[in-house]
Design a protein around this motif. Structure first.
Motif, PDB file in Angstrom:
ATOM      1  N   ASP A   1       0.838  -1.198   0.000  1.00  0.00           N
ATOM      2  CA  ASP A   1       0.000   0.000   0.000  1.00  0.00           C
ATOM      3  C   ASP A   1       0.873   1.249   0.000  1.00  0.00           C
ATOM      4  O   ASP A   1       1.882   1.320   0.698  1.00  0.00           O
ATOM      5  N   ILE A   2       0.461   2.247  -0.793  1.00  0.00           N
ATOM      6  CA  ILE A   2       1.081   3.574  -0.750  1.00  0.00           C
ATOM      7  C   ILE A   2      -0.028   4.597  -0.573  1.00  0.00           C
ATOM      8  O   ILE A   2      -1.197   4.324  -0.851  1.00  0.00           O
ATOM      9  N   ASP A   3       0.333   5.767  -0.095  1.00  0.00           N
ATOM     10  CA  ASP A   3      -0.647   6.843  -0.019  1.00  0.00           C
ATOM     11  C   ASP A   3      -1.116   7.157  -1.434  1.00  0.00           C
ATOM     12  O   ASP A   3      -0.305   7.240  -2.360  1.00  0.00           O
ATOM     13  N   THR A   4      -2.398   7.336  -1.594  1.00  0.00           N
ATOM     14  CA  THR A   4      -2.954   7.565  -2.926  1.00  0.00           C
ATOM     15  C   THR A   4      -2.227   8.712  -3.621  1.00  0.00           C
ATOM     16  O   THR A   4      -2.075   9.800  -3.065  1.00  0.00           O
ATOM     17  N   ALA A   5      -1.775   8.449  -4.836  1.00  0.00           N
ATOM     18  CA  ALA A   5      -0.984   9.435  -5.584  1.00  0.00           C
ATOM     19  C   ALA A   5      -1.476   9.516  -7.010  1.00  0.00           C
ATOM     20  O   ALA A   5      -1.759   8.497  -7.646  1.00  0.00           O
ATOM     21  N   LYS A   6      -1.582  10.717  -7.515  1.00  0.00           N
ATOM     22  CA  LYS A   6      -1.933  10.937  -8.913  1.00  0.00           C
ATOM     23  C   LYS A   6      -0.650  10.909  -9.726  1.00  0.00           C
ATOM     24  O   LYS A   6       0.251  11.710  -9.510  1.00  0.00           O
ATOM     25  N   ALA A   7      -0.534   9.984 -10.657  1.00  0.00           N
ATOM     26  CA  ALA A   7       0.729   9.823 -11.378  1.00  0.00           C
ATOM     27  C   ALA A   7       0.504   9.099 -12.691  1.00  0.00           C
ATOM     28  O   ALA A   7      -0.456   8.338 -12.853  1.00  0.00           O
ATOM     29  N   ARG A   8       1.416   9.325 -13.601  1.00  0.00           N
ATOM     30  CA  ARG A   8       1.465   8.560 -14.852  1.00  0.00           C
ATOM     31  C   ARG A   8       2.685   7.657 -14.874  1.00  0.00           C
ATOM     32  O   ARG A   8       2.685   6.612 -15.507  1.00  0.00           O
ATOM     33  N   TYR A   9       3.748   8.063 -14.186  1.00  0.00           N
ATOM     34  CA  TYR A   9       5.012   7.334 -14.221  1.00  0.00           C
ATOM     35  C   TYR A   9       5.371   6.820 -12.835  1.00  0.00           C
ATOM     36  O   TYR A   9       5.150   7.500 -11.826  1.00  0.00           O
ATOM     37  N   VAL A  10       5.923   5.637 -12.797  1.00  0.00           N
ATOM     38  CA  VAL A  10       6.406   5.035 -11.558  1.00  0.00           C
ATOM     39  C   VAL A  10       7.854   4.631 -11.748  1.00  0.00           C
ATOM     40  O   VAL A  10       8.212   4.010 -12.750  1.00  0.00           O
ATOM     41  N   LYS A  11       8.683   4.997 -10.784  1.00  0.00           N
ATOM     42  CA  LYS A  11      10.114   4.705 -10.858  1.00  0.00           C
ATOM     43  C   LYS A  11      10.517   3.808  -9.682  1.00  0.00           C
ATOM     44  O   LYS A  11      10.219   4.114  -8.533  1.00  0.00           O
ATOM     45  N   VAL A  12      11.182   2.697  -9.995  1.00  0.00           N
ATOM     46  CA  VAL A  12      11.769   1.843  -8.969  1.00  0.00           C
ATOM     47  C   VAL A  12      13.279   2.066  -9.001  1.00  0.00           C
ATOM     48  O   VAL A  12      13.918   1.899 -10.041  1.00  0.00           O
ATOM     49  N   ILE A  13      13.852   2.445  -7.881  1.00  0.00           N
ATOM     50  CA  ILE A  13      15.284   2.726  -7.783  1.00  0.00           C
ATOM     51  C   ILE A  13      15.911   1.668  -6.885  1.00  0.00           C
ATOM     52  O   ILE A  13      15.621   1.615  -5.686  1.00  0.00           O
ATOM     53  N   GLY A  14      16.747   0.821  -7.441  1.00  0.00           N
ATOM     54  CA  GLY A  14      17.408  -0.221  -6.668  1.00  0.00           C
ATOM     55  C   GLY A  14      18.662   0.285  -5.993  1.00  0.00           C
ATOM     56  O   GLY A  14      19.440   1.039  -6.585  1.00  0.00           O
ATOM     57  N   GLN A  15      18.877  -0.103  -4.760  1.00  0.00           N
ATOM     58  CA  GLN A  15      20.060   0.314  -4.019  1.00  0.00           C
ATOM     59  C   GLN A  15      21.053  -0.835  -3.824  1.00  0.00           C
ATOM     60  O   GLN A  15      22.244  -0.667  -4.063  1.00  0.00           O
ATOM     61  N   GLU A  16      20.552  -2.010  -3.414  1.00  0.00           N
ATOM     62  CA  GLU A  16      21.441  -3.138  -3.172  1.00  0.00           C
ATOM     63  C   GLU A  16      20.600  -4.376  -2.885  1.00  0.00           C
ATOM     64  O   GLU A  16      19.386  -4.291  -2.686  1.00  0.00           O
ATOM     65  N   ASN A  17      21.267  -5.550  -2.902  1.00  0.00           N
ATOM     66  CA  ASN A  17      20.653  -6.731  -2.309  1.00  0.00           C
ATOM     67  C   ASN A  17      21.740  -7.467  -1.542  1.00  0.00           C
ATOM     68  O   ASN A  17      22.917  -7.127  -1.609  1.00  0.00           O
ATOM     69  N   ASN A  18      21.366  -8.477  -0.800  1.00  0.00           N
ATOM     70  CA  ASN A  18      22.306  -9.126   0.111  1.00  0.00           C
ATOM     71  C   ASN A  18      23.187 -10.165  -0.563  1.00  0.00           C
ATOM     72  O   ASN A  18      24.008 -10.803   0.097  1.00  0.00           O
ATOM     73  N   VAL A  19      23.033 -10.338  -1.898  1.00  0.00           N
ATOM     74  CA  VAL A  19      23.806 -11.358  -2.600  1.00  0.00           C
ATOM     75  C   VAL A  19      24.817 -10.733  -3.562  1.00  0.00           C
ATOM     76  O   VAL A  19      25.983 -11.118  -3.601  1.00  0.00           O
ATOM     77  N   ASP A  20      24.366  -9.754  -4.352  1.00  0.00           N
ATOM     78  CA  ASP A  20      25.261  -9.127  -5.329  1.00  0.00           C
ATOM     79  C   ASP A  20      24.843  -7.673  -5.529  1.00  0.00           C
ATOM     80  O   ASP A  20      24.044  -7.135  -4.757  1.00  0.00           O
ATOM     81  N   ASN A  21      25.364  -7.047  -6.558  1.00  0.00           N
ATOM     82  CA  ASN A  21      25.143  -5.622  -6.777  1.00  0.00           C
ATOM     83  C   ASN A  21      24.097  -5.374  -7.858  1.00  0.00           C
ATOM     84  O   ASN A  21      24.115  -4.347  -8.522  1.00  0.00           O
ATOM     85  N   PHE A  22      23.184  -6.318  -8.065  1.00  0.00           N
ATOM     86  CA  PHE A  22      22.187  -6.194  -9.116  1.00  0.00           C
ATOM     87  C   PHE A  22      20.829  -5.802  -8.539  1.00  0.00           C
ATOM     88  O   PHE A  22      20.478  -6.157  -7.420  1.00  0.00           O
ATOM     89  N   ILE A  23      20.063  -5.061  -9.343  1.00  0.00           N
ATOM     90  CA  ILE A  23      18.644  -4.871  -9.115  1.00  0.00           C
ATOM     91  C   ILE A  23      17.943  -5.658 -10.221  1.00  0.00           C
ATOM     92  O   ILE A  23      18.182  -5.418 -11.401  1.00  0.00           O
ATOM     93  N   SER A  24      17.111  -6.633  -9.848  1.00  0.00           N
ATOM     94  CA  SER A  24      16.513  -7.545 -10.817  1.00  0.00           C
ATOM     95  C   SER A  24      15.040  -7.744 -10.501  1.00  0.00           C
ATOM     96  O   SER A  24      14.690  -8.191  -9.409  1.00  0.00           O
TER      97      SER A  24
END
Length: 470
Positions: free
Chosen positions: A154-177
């Motif tokens: 759940d997110i606070d209701t937002a009016k938008a056309r575009y959604v961006k996912v920004i990966g920072q890290e994971n506990n195995v390697d340096n990939f966002i997948s």
């Protein structure tokens, strides 16, 4: 506006689904102008009555995706590990275009997982109405998840056309997948309505329209007042709503009536009118119908309808001229600032007949010089320019912003998935900060070809249009 947490951590089996509530030249060219898109993303108090999965138009990243794991695979609907998006490095972004503005209130990502290990990803979600100004989206993490299943956030209701996912890290390697992203909401009811006239889809209360017809036979093109324009005005094949997507269409032929005998070219164009139909305020002059620079004299700032200004638009140029003299082919003005007799800026789109993409450039006309200063943003203004490698094709959507603050003029071109292209010039010696100089925006199509075939034409469709002043 709510303050949203910028990132959160989730375990290996998680996925994200976006869910939302759906839902020139002539000094006498006085009556034309324009408006543009808002630079802020609003977060209204709104509740969706139902959550429907929204269609996703496209997905892009910065082009650095790993091997064959391209962004489109995150929205291909397969949901299998052999079809996912992957990029290496902190801060990598995946941008999803919904195609229309929607109210969204839930996010789910099906994260890529190896069969023998569980990855924990750190990331953040942001949303935007225009693909340029972004707001961080507040996400509520579910209490538990199961591996290889979509997890709704759940997110606070937002009016938008575009959604961006920004990966920072994971506990195995340096990939966002990411294996798959879905979006739910009530977006369709908030898109432009193809069944409505332009004034029902756009706020045109502060605009006057110049159209290339001469019904009163006075030798000049006609002007449509604020009141008439905002009462559902349309003109077949000239100013109307696109029946496919609800965009506001501007079109003008080469051989069409012009605004005056001093004007060389025809136009279908809006002129900013801050008076909003109050005819007791004159069209011209330093008054409440027009605006001035913040560098203007104090008396002018007190008398004007606004100080400084921002004009923003999202549009696609659909057609340009292909006949006539070489120096006139393919060029059209899509936005301006007009002063008393001169133009601080004219923004051009130009595509030559043998090129598949067009260029963007602008002219600055100084009151203290007989020659315009030209500034190229994308490609070249040359009459023999080669195809611009990063140019803009016909029917390709892009946004522009024309901004004045004091004597600084900035023109910016924005496209989703690409870096902004921007140029700022100093107008301190251009004379627009002198007493008595007033400004107004213009937007639409101002054909810059009078030598082509009579029925050759320019056309553009606007999808967002707004202006603002201090």
């Amino acid at each position: 506006m709510n303050q949203w947490p910028r990132s959160f951590t989730m375990t290996a089996l998680m996925s994200a689904i976006l869910a939302g509530c759906g839902g020139s030249s002539s000094s006498s060219d006085e009556l034309s102008g324009g408006s543009a898109i808002s630079s802020e993303t609003s977060v209204p108090q709104f509740t969706c009555s139902s959550y429907d999965e929204l269609s996703l138009l496209s997905a892009v990243d910065d082009g650095s995706f790993y091997e064959s794991y391209s962004p489109d695979k995150a929205i291909d609907g397969k949901g299998t590990s052999d079809s996912h998006w992957s990029s290496e490095g902190a801060g990598k972004e995946l941008i999803i275009d919904l195609g229309t503005t929607s109210y969204i209130n839930m996010v789910s990502i099906l994260w890529y997982q190896d069969s023998d290990m569980q990855r924990e990803y750190a990331f953040e979600i942001m949303v935007s109405e225009d693909g340029k100004t972004w707001q961080s989206a507040p996400v509520t993490k579910p209490s538990s998840v199961n591996q290889d299943e979509y997890v709704d956030y759940d997110i606070d209701t937002a009016k938008a056309r575009y959604v961006k996912v920004i990966g920072q890290e994971n506990n195995v390697d340096n990939f966002i997948s990411i294996t798959e992203i879905k979006v739910k909401g009530c977006g369709e009811s908030f898109s432009l309505d193809p069944m409505l006239p332009p004034s029902s889809n756009f706020d045109l209360s502060r605009w006057y329209l110049g159209v290339p017809i001469d019904l009163d036979n006075n030798g000049k093109s006609d002007s449509i007042s604020e009141e008439t324009l905002n009462n559902g005005y349309q003109l077949e094949n000239t100013f109307y709503t696109n029946e496919d997507d609800g965009g506001m269409v501007f079109r003008v032929n080469v051989d069409a009536p012009k605004t005056s005998t001093n004007t060389s070219y025809a136009r279908t164009e809006l002129r900013e009118m801050l008076r909003q139909g109050d005819t007791s305020i004159k069209t011209q002059g330093v008054n409440k119908n027009n605006w001035v620079f913040s560098s203007a004299p104090e008396s002018d700032r007190n008398n004007a309808g606004g100080i400084d200004g921002v004009l923003e638009a999202t549009l696609a140029v659909n057609h340009v001229t292909t006949t006539g003299d070489d120096y006139q082919k393919g060029r059209v003005i899509i936005g301006q600032i007009h002063a008393n007799d001169d133009e601080p800026v004219r923004l051009y789109y130009r595509k030559l007949p043998n090129n598949s993409k067009g260029s963007i450039y602008f002219a600055h006309e100084s009151r203290n010089s007989t020659n315009d200063a030209w500034h190229e943003l994308i490609g070249s203004k040359s009459d023999s320019a080669s195809n611009p490698s990063d140019g803009i094709a016909l029917n390709e959507k892009f946004s522009y912003q024309i901004k004045v603050k004091g004597n600084a003029l900035t023109v910016t071109i924005s496209r989703v998935g690409k870096n902004d292209v921007s140029k700022t010039i100093d107008m301190s010696n251009s004379g627009y900060d002198n007493g008595g100089q007033y400004m107004y925006f213009k937007a639409g199509v101002y054909n810059q070809n009078n030598s082509g075939n009579a029925n050759d034409y320019v056309q553009a469709t606007f999808y967002s249009l707004e202006q603002s002043h201090n």
